[in-house]
Design an enzyme around this catalytic site. Structure first.
Site, PDB file in Angstrom:
ATOM      1  N   CYS A   4       0.817  -1.217   0.000  1.00 34.69           N
ATOM      2  CA  CYS A   4       0.000   0.000   0.000  1.00 34.69           C
ATOM      3  C   CYS A   4       0.851   1.268   0.000  1.00 34.69           C
ATOM      4  CB  CYS A   4      -0.943  -0.015   1.206  1.00 34.69           C
ATOM      5  SG  CYS A   4      -1.814   1.540   1.407  1.00 34.69           S
ATOM      6  N   CYS A  48      -1.519   1.702  -3.068  1.00 28.74           N
ATOM      7  CA  CYS A  48      -2.520   2.764  -2.878  1.00 28.74           C
ATOM      8  C   CYS A  48      -1.933   4.185  -2.807  1.00 28.74           C
ATOM      9  CB  CYS A  48      -3.300   2.542  -1.578  1.00 28.74           C
ATOM     10  SG  CYS A  48      -3.527   0.837  -1.124  1.00 28.74           S
ATOM     11  N   LYS A  69      -0.005   5.378  -5.961  1.00 25.13           N
ATOM     12  CA  LYS A  69      -1.045   5.405  -7.008  1.00 25.13           C
ATOM     13  C   LYS A  69      -1.890   6.667  -6.886  1.00 25.13           C
ATOM     14  CE  LYS A  69      -4.857   4.284  -6.169  1.00 25.13           C
ATOM     15  NZ  LYS A  69      -5.421   2.978  -5.961  1.00 25.13           N
ATOM     16  N   TYR A 101      -9.382  -3.396 -10.783  1.00 21.78           N
ATOM     17  CA  TYR A 101      -9.020  -2.124 -10.159  1.00 21.78           C
ATOM     18  C   TYR A 101      -7.738  -1.539 -10.765  1.00 21.78           C
ATOM     19  CZ  TYR A 101     -11.781  -2.891  -5.772  1.00 21.78           C
ATOM     20  OH  TYR A 101     -12.752  -3.070  -4.825  1.00 21.78           O
ATOM     21  N   GLU A 147      -7.454   1.797 -13.066  1.00 20.48           N
ATOM     22  CA  GLU A 147      -6.844   2.990 -12.459  1.00 20.48           C
ATOM     23  C   GLU A 147      -5.631   3.458 -13.255  1.00 20.48           C
ATOM     24  OE1 GLU A 147      -8.155   2.590  -7.787  1.00 20.48           O
ATOM     25  OE2 GLU A 147      -6.177   1.867  -8.335  1.00 20.48           O
ATOM     26  N   HIS A 160     -26.833  21.991  -0.500  1.00 19.66           N
ATOM     27  CA  HIS A 160     -26.896  22.549  -1.838  1.00 19.66           C
ATOM     28  C   HIS A 160     -25.875  23.656  -2.030  1.00 19.66           C
ATOM     29  CE1 HIS A 160     -28.858  23.345  -5.616  1.00 19.66           C
ATOM     30  NE2 HIS A 160     -28.909  24.617  -5.325  1.00 19.66           N
ATOM     31  N   GLU A 162     -25.898  15.773  -2.841  1.00 18.48           N
ATOM     32  CA  GLU A 162     -27.304  15.981  -2.449  1.00 18.48           C
ATOM     33  C   GLU A 162     -28.249  15.075  -3.244  1.00 18.48           C
ATOM     34  OE1 GLU A 162     -29.181  19.837  -3.571  1.00 18.48           O
ATOM     35  OE2 GLU A 162     -27.310  20.229  -4.642  1.00 18.48           O
TER      36      GLU A 162
HETATM   37  P1  NDP Z   1      -8.476  -7.860 -10.044  1.00 20.27           P
HETATM   38  O1  NDP Z   1      -8.684  -9.224  -9.519  1.00 20.27           O
HETATM   39  O2  NDP Z   1      -9.285  -6.727  -9.540  1.00 20.27           O
HETATM   40  O3  NDP Z   1      -8.643  -7.879 -11.621  1.00 20.27           O
HETATM   41  C1  NDP Z   1      -7.941  -8.770 -12.425  1.00 20.27           C
HETATM   42  C2  NDP Z   1      -8.386  -8.528 -13.864  1.00 20.27           C
HETATM   43  O4  NDP Z   1      -7.578  -9.286 -14.739  1.00 20.27           O
HETATM   44  C3  NDP Z   1      -9.815  -8.930 -14.107  1.00 20.27           C
HETATM   45  O5  NDP Z   1     -10.379  -8.008 -14.984  1.00 20.27           O
HETATM   46  C4  NDP Z   1      -9.682 -10.303 -14.734  1.00 20.27           C
HETATM   47  O6  NDP Z   1     -10.716 -10.604 -15.621  1.00 20.27           O
HETATM   48  C5  NDP Z   1      -8.407 -10.153 -15.515  1.00 20.27           C
HETATM   49  N1  NDP Z   1      -7.687 -11.406 -15.688  1.00 20.27           N
HETATM   50  C6  NDP Z   1      -7.402 -12.342 -14.757  1.00 20.27           C
HETATM   51  N2  NDP Z   1      -6.685 -13.352 -15.270  1.00 20.27           N
HETATM   52  C7  NDP Z   1      -6.502 -13.044 -16.570  1.00 20.27           C
HETATM   53  C8  NDP Z   1      -5.816 -13.693 -17.632  1.00 20.27           C
HETATM   54  N3  NDP Z   1      -5.186 -14.838 -17.462  1.00 20.27           N
HETATM   55  N4  NDP Z   1      -5.824 -13.092 -18.833  1.00 20.27           N
HETATM   56  C9  NDP Z   1      -6.450 -11.909 -19.032  1.00 20.27           C
HETATM   57  N5  NDP Z   1      -7.107 -11.251 -18.049  1.00 20.27           N
HETATM   58  C10 NDP Z   1      -7.126 -11.811 -16.840  1.00 20.27           C
HETATM   59  O7  NDP Z   1      -6.927  -7.625  -9.873  1.00 20.27           O
HETATM   60  P2  NDP Z   1      -6.035  -6.328  -9.847  1.00 20.27           P
HETATM   61  O8  NDP Z   1      -4.688  -6.822 -10.217  1.00 20.27           O
HETATM   62  O9  NDP Z   1      -6.625  -5.234 -10.641  1.00 20.27           O
HETATM   63  O10 NDP Z   1      -6.084  -5.878  -8.318  1.00 20.27           O
HETATM   64  C11 NDP Z   1      -5.800  -6.823  -7.282  1.00 20.27           C
HETATM   65  C12 NDP Z   1      -6.528  -6.444  -6.020  1.00 20.27           C
HETATM   66  O11 NDP Z   1      -5.913  -5.327  -5.432  1.00 20.27           O
HETATM   67  C13 NDP Z   1      -7.976  -6.019  -6.226  1.00 20.27           C
HETATM   68  O12 NDP Z   1      -8.867  -7.084  -6.268  1.00 20.27           O
HETATM   69  C14 NDP Z   1      -8.228  -5.125  -5.052  1.00 20.27           C
HETATM   70  O13 NDP Z   1      -8.673  -5.897  -3.980  1.00 20.27           O
HETATM   71  C15 NDP Z   1      -6.865  -4.544  -4.759  1.00 20.27           C
HETATM   72  N6  NDP Z   1      -6.803  -3.146  -5.231  1.00 20.27           N
HETATM   73  C16 NDP Z   1      -7.645  -2.224  -4.716  1.00 20.27           C
HETATM   74  C17 NDP Z   1      -7.600  -0.915  -5.145  1.00 20.27           C
HETATM   75  C18 NDP Z   1      -8.538   0.081  -4.575  1.00 20.27           C
HETATM   76  O14 NDP Z   1      -9.134  -0.178  -3.539  1.00 20.27           O
HETATM   77  N7  NDP Z   1      -8.725   1.239  -5.210  1.00 20.27           N
HETATM   78  C19 NDP Z   1      -6.651  -0.485  -6.169  1.00 20.27           C
HETATM   79  C20 NDP Z   1      -5.835  -1.532  -6.658  1.00 20.27           C
HETATM   80  C21 NDP Z   1      -5.914  -2.798  -6.197  1.00 20.27           C
HETATM   81  P3  NDP Z   1     -12.077 -11.272 -15.150  1.00 20.27           P
HETATM   82  O15 NDP Z   1     -12.905 -10.197 -14.559  1.00 20.27           O
HETATM   83  O16 NDP Z   1     -12.612 -11.820 -16.423  1.00 20.27           O
HETATM   84  O17 NDP Z   1     -11.703 -12.339 -14.181  1.00 20.27           O
END
Ligand code: NDP
Length: 451
Positions: A43, A48, A51, A179, A183, A437, A442
């Protein structure tokens, strides 16, 4: 000689591990914490916090564009990536120092090394080979990004490297629809890069409310990002000084960087866990009970390594509950219900509670309140944008089960709406609250039309 060198040995000095160490030490425990990279964890060091700093930087370009309608002429605005990264690094170093100072104040010893579990009470410090005997061991060692198994994957970066690039890529292909992919796509776009987001699914951000997912994608596309759905990056090739990403449909996309954001996996490998009998669940995370205890009674685990809800404040709660329970004689569990979350996209998403689909799956009969409107700022800026607000309400009890917001300051609004949702507020409580407002928020208390 005491049976144990320490009462608690924590592996991983991220947000969860540090909180657990501090609380346990506050309860009088002798604590040692091991960290193989930098104190602060994902983080603070490469997640976080940096980022969000990059997100702030990326939003100036939109502000400069919007300024014209308010009478401003902004000329000569130039962006310098090395300045941003250097300033970000300075801030991260300050935070790391603060984390270290806090641990030192409570006499928590930091072992700057990888640590592995040798048996239910023994840790080996890899740098020195020394062994430490601990009454309790806490695994708080997080997760790491995965790379796809495709030809040329070695050319791709993950979010880890994205924070340290020497220069801003002019063109970047980002794979994933979660995410991190969303982002980074937005922030690189805001900084001036030509961004192509490639996601295998039929909509970005699986798990979020469908209206939110559609709305954000259309806003992103409206701002000039390319979003390709139903495809994935099949291979990456080096072409001179740049790269080429080839998609599953054969389309080729030249790019200076290809970033993979396809998920993170818990750090459970090569830790000695299997040998000691710590069980993993199907996703490869440490399996724990509600008190974060693993299948080995002296070993606990919190945060991303358990993959319950991979969010910093959740890891912190889990670490705090663990330390109070085991060392403070105050047993309690971290509560994973109605945890608000945000996606710091442009525009951003803030949500708490159930999506419409999840609520229906759970068997609720619903009233849905949804409004899409032009935010006031867009009237003079002329930006083609709209905000989305949606309440998912249980028809029987009138309780608000979910609040979903896309637009400026959505994350800030979701944090406050989360108090109401956590308290079990009804739609009538929202209605009884007088609007403030003129704000966008709101709208949340003036949603009257059921969809
Ligand atoms: P996520 O699990 O959120 O997303 C992974 C993405 O990659 C999904 O869209 C998934 O598709 C896709 N994917 C998975 N495997 C493959 C593959 N083999 N080929 C192609 N696409 C694939 O992971 P992130 O890495 O984005 O983030 C990890 C975690 O970190 C999050 O779940 C969150 O908990 C945390 N995080 C939180 C943030 C916040 O609170 N703002 C910011 C950043 C991270 P599909 O949907 O089809 O499975």
């Amino acid at each position: 000689m005491a049976e144990y060198d320490v009462d608690l040995f924590v592996i991983g000095a991220g947000s969860g591990g540090v909180r657990a160490s501090r609380v346990a030490a506050g309860h009088g425990a002798r604590v040692m914490i091991a960290e193989e990279y930098r104190v602060g964890g994902t983080c603070v060091i490469r997640g976080c916090v940096p980022k969000k700093l990059l997100v702030y930087a990326s939003r100036f370009s939109g502000e400069f564009e919007d300024a014209a309608g308010f009478g401003w002429t902004v000329s000569g605005a130039k962006f310098d990536w090395p300045t941003l990264i250097a300033n970000k690094d300075k801030e991260i170093a300050r935070l790391e120092a603060a984390y270290r100072a806090n641990l030192a104040r409570l006499s928590v010893e930091i072992a700057e090394t990888r640590a592995i579990v040798e048996d239910a009470h023994t840790i080996r410090l890899l740098k020195s080979g020394a062994r430490v005997r601990a009454e309790t061991i806490l695994l708080a060692n997080g997760a790491h990004p995965v790379l796809p198994q495709i030809p040329g994957a070695e050319h791709a970066i993950t979010s880890n490297e994205a924070f340290q690039l020497k220069e801003l890529p002019r063109r970047i292909v980002i794979q994933g629809g979660g995410y991190i992919a969303v982002e980074f796509a937005c922030l690189f776009h805001g900084l001036g890069a030509d961004v192509t987001l490639v996601h295998r699914g039929d909509e970005i951000l699986r798990g979020f409310d469908d209206d939110v997912r559609r709305h954000l994608r259309s806003e992103m596309v409206g701002r000039g990002l390319k979003v390709i759905l139903g495809q994935t990056v099949a291979s990456i090739e080096k072409k001179g000084h740049s790269l080429q990403a080839t998609l599953t449909n054969g389309e080729c996309h030249p790019a200076d960087q290809v970033m993979s954001a396809i998920g993170r996996v818990p750090n459970t490998k090569n830790m000695g866990l299997e040998e000691v009998g710590v069980k993993s669940n199907a996703g490869g995370a440490v399996a724990v009970d509600e008190y974060s205890q693993s299948s080995v009674p002296s070993i606990y685990a919190i945060g991303d390594v358990t993959n319950r809800l991979a969010l910093t404040p959740v890891a912190i709660r889990e670490g705090h509950a663990f330390a109070d329970t085991v060392f403070g004689n105050k047993p309690h569990k971290a509560d994973h219900d109605n945890v608000p979350s945000a996606v710091f996209s442009e525009p951003e998403i803030g949500v708490v509670g159930l999506s419409e689909m999840k609520a229906r799956e759970k068997g609720f009969a619903l009233d849905i309140y949804r409004e899409q409107f032009r935010p006031m700022k867009a009237t003079l800026s002329g930006r083609a944008t709209s905000m989305l607000m949606k309440l998912v309400v249980d028809r029987a009890s009138e309780r608000v089960l979910g609040v979903h917001i896309v637009g400026e300051a959505a994350a800030e609004m979701a944090q406050l709406a989360a108090i109401a949702v956590k308290m079990g507020a009804k739609k009538s409580d929202f209605d009884a609250t007088v609007a403030l407002h003129p704000t966008a928020a709101e709208e949340l208390v003036t949603l009257h039309n059921k969809k």
